[in-house]
Design a protein around this motif. Structure first.
Motif, PDB file in Angstrom:
ATOM      1  N   LEU A 100       0.832  -1.207   0.000  1.00  0.00           N
ATOM      2  CA  LEU A 100       0.000   0.000   0.000  1.00  0.00           C
ATOM      3  C   LEU A 100       0.864   1.254   0.000  1.00  0.00           C
ATOM      4  N   ILE A 101       1.906   1.256   0.838  1.00  0.00           N
ATOM      5  CA  ILE A 101       2.793   2.412   0.876  1.00  0.00           C
ATOM      6  C   ILE A 101       3.538   2.559  -0.450  1.00  0.00           C
ATOM      7  N   GLY A 102       4.004   1.431  -1.004  1.00  0.00           N
ATOM      8  CA  GLY A 102       4.683   1.481  -2.296  1.00  0.00           C
ATOM      9  C   GLY A 102       3.773   2.024  -3.385  1.00  0.00           C
ATOM     10  N   ALA A 103       2.519   1.570  -3.398  1.00  0.00           N
ATOM     11  CA  ALA A 103       1.560   2.056  -4.395  1.00  0.00           C
ATOM     12  C   ALA A 103       1.271   3.544  -4.202  1.00  0.00           C
ATOM     13  N   LEU A 104       1.257   3.982  -2.941  1.00  0.00           N
ATOM     14  CA  LEU A 104       1.021   5.405  -2.661  1.00  0.00           C
ATOM     15  C   LEU A 104       2.123   6.269  -3.252  1.00  0.00           C
ATOM     16  N   TRP A 105       3.395   5.849  -3.081  1.00  0.00           N
ATOM     17  CA  TRP A 105       4.497   6.634  -3.646  1.00  0.00           C
ATOM     18  C   TRP A 105       4.401   6.677  -5.168  1.00  0.00           C
ATOM     19  N   VAL A 106       4.033   5.545  -5.778  1.00  0.00           N
ATOM     20  CA  VAL A 106       3.929   5.497  -7.243  1.00  0.00           C
ATOM     21  C   VAL A 106       2.844   6.445  -7.741  1.00  0.00           C
ATOM     22  N   ARG A 107       1.697   6.435  -7.059  1.00  0.00           N
ATOM     23  CA  ARG A 107       0.579   7.304  -7.479  1.00  0.00           C
ATOM     24  C   ARG A 107       0.953   8.774  -7.301  1.00  0.00           C
ATOM     25  N   ALA A 109       3.991  10.004  -7.300  1.00  0.00           N
ATOM     26  CA  ALA A 109       5.014  10.338  -8.289  1.00  0.00           C
ATOM     27  C   ALA A 109       4.390  10.625  -9.650  1.00  0.00           C
ATOM     28  N   ALA A 110       3.341   9.875 -10.002  1.00  0.00           N
ATOM     29  CA  ALA A 110       2.672  10.084 -11.288  1.00  0.00           C
ATOM     30  C   ALA A 110       2.033  11.466 -11.360  1.00  0.00           C
ATOM     31  N   ARG A 111       1.699  12.010 -10.195  1.00  0.00           N
ATOM     32  CA  ARG A 111       1.099  13.345 -10.138  1.00  0.00           C
ATOM     33  C   ARG A 111       2.110  14.419  -9.738  1.00  0.00           C
ATOM     34  N   GLN A 112       3.390  14.061  -9.768  1.00  0.00           N
ATOM     35  CA  GLN A 112       4.455  14.992  -9.380  1.00  0.00           C
ATOM     36  C   GLN A 112       4.307  15.469  -7.933  1.00  0.00           C
ATOM     37  N   LEU A 113       3.782  14.593  -7.068  1.00  0.00           N
ATOM     38  CA  LEU A 113       3.554  14.943  -5.664  1.00  0.00           C
ATOM     39  C   LEU A 113       4.332  14.046  -4.706  1.00  0.00           C
ATOM     40  N   ASN A 114       5.225  13.227  -5.245  1.00  0.00           N
ATOM     41  CA  ASN A 114       5.962  12.293  -4.395  1.00  0.00           C
ATOM     42  C   ASN A 114       6.867  13.059  -3.428  1.00  0.00           C
ATOM     43  N   PHE A 235      14.088  17.688   9.813  1.00  0.00           N
ATOM     44  CA  PHE A 235      14.013  17.182   8.439  1.00  0.00           C
ATOM     45  C   PHE A 235      12.892  17.866   7.662  1.00  0.00           C
ATOM     46  N   LEU A 236      11.783  18.174   8.339  1.00  0.00           N
ATOM     47  CA  LEU A 236      10.720  18.934   7.673  1.00  0.00           C
ATOM     48  C   LEU A 236      11.233  20.297   7.231  1.00  0.00           C
ATOM     49  N   PHE A 237      12.012  20.921   8.101  1.00  0.00           N
ATOM     50  CA  PHE A 237      12.517  22.261   7.817  1.00  0.00           C
ATOM     51  C   PHE A 237      13.520  22.256   6.667  1.00  0.00           C
ATOM     52  N   ILE A 238      14.405  21.260   6.648  1.00  0.00           N
ATOM     53  CA  ILE A 238      15.471  21.251   5.629  1.00  0.00           C
ATOM     54  C   ILE A 238      15.027  20.645   4.308  1.00  0.00           C
ATOM     55  N   SER A 239      13.868  19.990   4.277  1.00  0.00           N
ATOM     56  CA  SER A 239      13.470  19.267   3.064  1.00  0.00           C
ATOM     57  C   SER A 239      13.403  20.150   1.814  1.00  0.00           C
ATOM     58  N   PRO A 240      12.906  21.416   1.892  1.00  0.00           N
ATOM     59  CA  PRO A 240      12.907  22.230   0.659  1.00  0.00           C
ATOM     60  C   PRO A 240      14.319  22.519   0.144  1.00  0.00           C
ATOM     61  N   PHE A 241      15.265  22.759   1.079  1.00  0.00           N
ATOM     62  CA  PHE A 241      16.637  23.033   0.672  1.00  0.00           C
ATOM     63  C   PHE A 241      17.302  21.752   0.155  1.00  0.00           C
ATOM     64  N   ALA A 242      17.059  20.658   0.867  1.00  0.00           N
ATOM     65  CA  ALA A 242      17.667  19.386   0.491  1.00  0.00           C
ATOM     66  C   ALA A 242      17.184  18.926  -0.886  1.00  0.00           C
ATOM     67  N   LYS A 243      15.937  19.228  -1.185  1.00  0.00           N
ATOM     68  CA  LYS A 243      15.403  18.811  -2.486  1.00  0.00           C
ATOM     69  C   LYS A 243      16.170  19.475  -3.622  1.00  0.00           C
ATOM     70  N   ARG A 244      16.603  20.721  -3.397  1.00  0.00           N
ATOM     71  CA  ARG A 244      17.398  21.396  -4.436  1.00  0.00           C
ATOM     72  C   ARG A 244      18.774  20.754  -4.564  1.00  0.00           C
ATOM     73  N   TRP A 245      19.325  20.308  -3.451  1.00  0.00           N
ATOM     74  CA  TRP A 245      20.623  19.620  -3.507  1.00  0.00           C
ATOM     75  C   TRP A 245      20.503  18.298  -4.260  1.00  0.00           C
ATOM     76  N   MET A 246      19.341  17.648  -4.080  1.00  0.00           N
ATOM     77  CA  MET A 246      19.158  16.332  -4.696  1.00  0.00           C
ATOM     78  C   MET A 246      18.892  16.440  -6.194  1.00  0.00           C
ATOM     79  N   LYS A 247      18.362  17.568  -6.641  1.00  0.00           N
ATOM     80  CA  LYS A 247      18.006  17.791  -8.034  1.00  0.00           C
ATOM     81  C   LYS A 247      17.036  16.716  -8.542  1.00  0.00           C
ATOM     82  N   ASN A 248      17.480  15.792  -9.383  1.00  0.00           N
ATOM     83  CA  ASN A 248      16.557  14.817  -9.964  1.00  0.00           C
ATOM     84  C   ASN A 248      16.370  13.558  -9.137  1.00  0.00           C
ATOM     85  N   VAL A 249      16.946  13.536  -7.925  1.00  0.00           N
ATOM     86  CA  VAL A 249      16.777  12.375  -7.052  1.00  0.00           C
ATOM     87  C   VAL A 249      15.553  12.576  -6.185  1.00  0.00           C
ATOM     88  N   ASP A 250      14.616  11.594  -6.181  1.00  0.00           N
ATOM     89  CA  ASP A 250      13.386  11.712  -5.387  1.00  0.00           C
ATOM     90  C   ASP A 250      13.678  11.493  -3.917  1.00  0.00           C
TER      91      ASP A 250
END
Length: 250
Positions: A100-107, A109-114, A235-250
């Motif tokens: 269920l959790i795996g399917a949630l991430w897939v869904r 991701a398909a909506r660019q919300l992962n 981790f909630l606080f740093i997630s927006p900054f970390a996402k930029r560091w990750m670039k194309n990594v989910d």
């Protein structure tokens, strides 16, 4: 007991120092470019988050089993369930909810919300903290003569299992995506060191558990709540900054 405690503490210091040395070597002497250094910095943060999560999660075999043995009513349909058997709740929840959790991430991701990996770590750490909040409340009312029901522990195992599903698989996957190519092996090894360190910290907490001193149990559990909650909020606080560091990594 004193010797065992000394060995455990020494081992903990050695793990921390060796891990810190390896990370510094990779960052300073690894010949990395700017983007690679940012990703290794993020790996270091994920390492700390994973170690703290496992420090709580792995108490299933220490404080939680001791609590089950001494302060939990384990009779069901006239039979007494062994204290250690309550740990089977975790694999049962994993089997049920992993798809269920795996399917949630897939869904998503398909909506660019992962959610990004740091955000998933935040979810896992907060769920771990909530599990121990449940135990802190159970510890406030449990006595040897007035044992609490098994549902307290089952709820804790449920929260921890969902937390595991949001953190562990994505953490392992992110290591290969974030690690510089020439340091794949070292980074993967360091990831599993986080689990070892978490187990070591869990053992330290288990050593503090004293069912004869019930007044200290709620504060012991609450210390883990605050540890997981504060780390999750970071981790909630740093997630927006970390996402930029990750670039194309989910």
């Amino acid at each position: 007991l004193t010797t065992a405690t000394g060995i455990r503490d020494t081992l903990g210091y050695v793990i921390v120092l060796v891990t810190l040395f390896l990370f510094l070597y990779i960052l300073i002497g690894g010949g990395l470019n700017g983007d690679e250094k940012k990703r290794v910095g993020l790996i270091m943060l994920l390492f700390v988050g994973a170690a703290i999560f496992w420090a709580g999660f792995e108490q299933a075999a220490t404080t939680l089993t001791l609590f089950a043995n001494d302060l939990t009513d384990r009779y069901f349909l006239g039979f007494e369930i062994p204290a250690g058997s309550l740990q089977t709740a975790n694999p049962v929840f994993i089997i049920i909810f992993a798809p269920l959790i795996g399917a949630l991430w897939v869904r998503l991701a398909a909506r660019q919300l992962n959610p990004s990996t740091p955000l998933k770590f935040a979810f896992g750490l907060i769920l771990m903290a909530l599990g121990f909040f449940v135990m802190a409340k159970a510890a406030e009312i449990a006595t040897p003569d007035n044992k609490v029901g098994m549902y307290w522990l089952v709820l804790t195992y449920f929260l921890h299992s969902i937390g595991e599903l949001t953190l562990s698989p994505v953490g392992l996957s992110s290591m290969t995506k974030l690690a510089p190519t020439k340091f794949y092996g070292q980074i993967m090894g360091l990831w599993f060191v986080a689990t070892a360190l978490g187990n070591l910290i869990a053992g330290w907490y288990g050593g503090q558990f004293d069912p004869k001193n019930l007044s200290e149990m709620p504060s012991l559990f609450m210390s883990i709540v605050w540890l997981g909650l504060v780390t999750g909020i970071v981790f909630l606080f740093i997630s927006p900054f970390a996402k930029r560091w990750m670039k194309n990594v989910d």
